[in-house]
Scaffold this motif. Structure first.
Motif, PDB file in Angstrom:
ATOM      1  N   ALA A   1     -66.900 -60.987 -12.690  1.00  0.00           N
ATOM      2  CA  ALA A   1     -66.539 -59.940 -11.727  1.00  0.00           C
ATOM      3  C   ALA A   1     -67.574 -58.816 -11.752  1.00  0.00           C
ATOM      4  O   ALA A   1     -67.954 -58.283 -10.704  1.00  0.00           O
ATOM      5  N   GLU A   2     -68.050 -58.466 -12.936  1.00  0.00           N
ATOM      6  CA  GLU A   2     -69.052 -57.407 -13.052  1.00  0.00           C
ATOM      7  C   GLU A   2     -70.354 -57.824 -12.366  1.00  0.00           C
ATOM      8  O   GLU A   2     -71.009 -57.013 -11.709  1.00  0.00           O
TER       9      GLU A   2
ATOM     10  N   LYS B   1     -69.885 -57.263  -8.763  1.00  0.00           N
ATOM     11  CA  LYS B   1     -69.955 -55.831  -8.446  1.00  0.00           C
ATOM     12  C   LYS B   1     -71.411 -55.369  -8.401  1.00  0.00           C
ATOM     13  O   LYS B   1     -71.788 -54.583  -7.525  1.00  0.00           O
TER      14      LYS B   1
ATOM     15  N   ILE C   1     -72.898 -56.422  -5.183  1.00  0.00           N
ATOM     16  CA  ILE C   1     -72.423 -55.566  -4.088  1.00  0.00           C
ATOM     17  C   ILE C   1     -73.133 -54.210  -4.132  1.00  0.00           C
ATOM     18  O   ILE C   1     -73.546 -53.680  -3.106  1.00  0.00           O
ATOM     19  N   ARG C   2     -73.310 -53.667  -5.338  1.00  0.00           N
ATOM     20  CA  ARG C   2     -74.008 -52.365  -5.449  1.00  0.00           C
ATOM     21  C   ARG C   2     -75.467 -52.478  -5.027  1.00  0.00           C
ATOM     22  O   ARG C   2     -76.017 -51.545  -4.436  1.00  0.00           O
TER      23      ARG C   2
ATOM     24  N   THR D   1     -68.535 -50.570   0.700  1.00  0.00           N
ATOM     25  CA  THR D   1     -68.772 -50.926  -0.705  1.00  0.00           C
ATOM     26  C   THR D   1     -67.478 -50.799  -1.507  1.00  0.00           C
ATOM     27  O   THR D   1     -67.112 -51.722  -2.247  1.00  0.00           O
ATOM     28  N   ASP D   2     -66.785 -49.683  -1.343  1.00  0.00           N
ATOM     29  CA  ASP D   2     -65.531 -49.455  -2.079  1.00  0.00           C
ATOM     30  C   ASP D   2     -64.498 -50.533  -1.757  1.00  0.00           C
ATOM     31  O   ASP D   2     -63.803 -51.027  -2.646  1.00  0.00           O
TER      32      ASP D   2
ATOM     33  N   ASN E   1     -65.036 -53.642  -0.797  1.00  0.00           N
ATOM     34  CA  ASN E   1     -65.415 -54.918  -1.399  1.00  0.00           C
ATOM     35  C   ASN E   1     -65.294 -54.900  -2.924  1.00  0.00           C
ATOM     36  O   ASN E   1     -64.891 -55.895  -3.526  1.00  0.00           O
ATOM     37  N   ILE E   2     -65.611 -53.777  -3.549  1.00  0.00           N
ATOM     38  CA  ILE E   2     -65.429 -53.646  -5.003  1.00  0.00           C
ATOM     39  C   ILE E   2     -63.942 -53.771  -5.343  1.00  0.00           C
ATOM     40  O   ILE E   2     -63.570 -54.414  -6.328  1.00  0.00           O
ATOM     41  N   GLN E   3     -63.085 -53.188  -4.505  1.00  0.00           N
ATOM     42  CA  GLN E   3     -61.637 -53.288  -4.712  1.00  0.00           C
ATOM     43  C   GLN E   3     -61.186 -54.756  -4.649  1.00  0.00           C
ATOM     44  O   GLN E   3     -60.354 -55.196  -5.441  1.00  0.00           O
TER      45      GLN E   3
ATOM     46  N   VAL F   1     -63.025 -57.351  -5.417  1.00  0.00           N
ATOM     47  CA  VAL F   1     -63.492 -57.986  -6.655  1.00  0.00           C
ATOM     48  C   VAL F   1     -62.491 -57.708  -7.767  1.00  0.00           C
ATOM     49  O   VAL F   1     -62.085 -58.620  -8.499  1.00  0.00           O
ATOM     50  N   ASP F   2     -62.081 -56.446  -7.893  1.00  0.00           N
ATOM     51  CA  ASP F   2     -61.120 -56.069  -8.938  1.00  0.00           C
ATOM     52  C   ASP F   2     -59.801 -56.819  -8.781  1.00  0.00           C
ATOM     53  O   ASP F   2     -59.228 -57.296  -9.766  1.00  0.00           O
TER      54      ASP F   2
END
Length: 185
Positions: A121-122, A125, A128-129, A164-165, A167-169, A171-172
């Motif tokens: 997952a990291e 992320k 994505i970043r 970005t936020d 898509n990160i959500q 992933v989490d």
């Protein structure tokens, strides 16, 4: 009004999510899943072929995968490929089919798999970043060339961050769901 840069950025981030989904599907949670055998290739008929093209794969029980070759002469080749794979499961060959019994996960192994899920997952992320950074660089280039105003720059930066936020959500959420699946006894 949709911006092509934002759409492109979101599309690239979605590809990272797709890759994450694929990676997570390869982590076994103590249950038999046909996708565990994706990516296993068999050397037969003088060529290398995906396992699902030389055999049918089914799950007759919760912790058993059944590999039934279309041609019985490929049974030994399939068994050899399964032994060489990184599954860590010994195939049981009865002469007509191969059974793979998925071992019950120990508490320690569950913790290791949960850590692996978090590591994957990291990585997603970070991907994505990196996409966000590229989009921000592109926005700043446009502003330097006077293609957009300062207000448009700030607006586009906010939109990129919002995508970005989101898509990160995702992933989490995916990682938490997989970790819960693994650690549930």
């Amino acid at each position: 009004m949709s911006n092509p840069l934002i759409d492109k950025t979101d599309s690239h981030m979605q590809k990272s999510l797709t890759a994450l989904r694929r990676e997570l599907s390869h982590i076994r949670a103590g249950r038999a899943n046909v996708s565990l055998l994706n990516g296993i290739n068999v050397d037969c008929y003088g060529t290398t072929m995906p396992l699902n093209q030389v055999a049918s794969i089914s799950t007759p029980e919760a912790r058993v995968l059944l590999v039934s070759p279309f041609d019985k002469s490929t049974l030994k080749d399939i068994e050899k490929s399964l032994l060489q794979s990184d599954l860590g499961i010994n195939p049981a060959n009865d002469g007509s089919v191969i059974r793979l019994v998925i071992p019950q996960l120990t508490g320690e192994r569950r913790q290791e798999l949960a850590k692996e899920v978090n590591k994957i997952a990291e990585t997603a992320k970070i991907s994505i970043r990196n996409i966000r950074r590229e989009a921000m660089d592109e926005v700043k280039k446009q502003q330097k060339k006077n293609e957009i105003t300062d207000d448009e720059l700030h607006d586009l930066e906010k939109q990129v961050q919002k995508v970005t936020d989101k898509n990160i959500q995702q992933v989490d959420t995916m990682a938490a769901k997989k970790s819960q699946e693994i650690t549930a006894v």
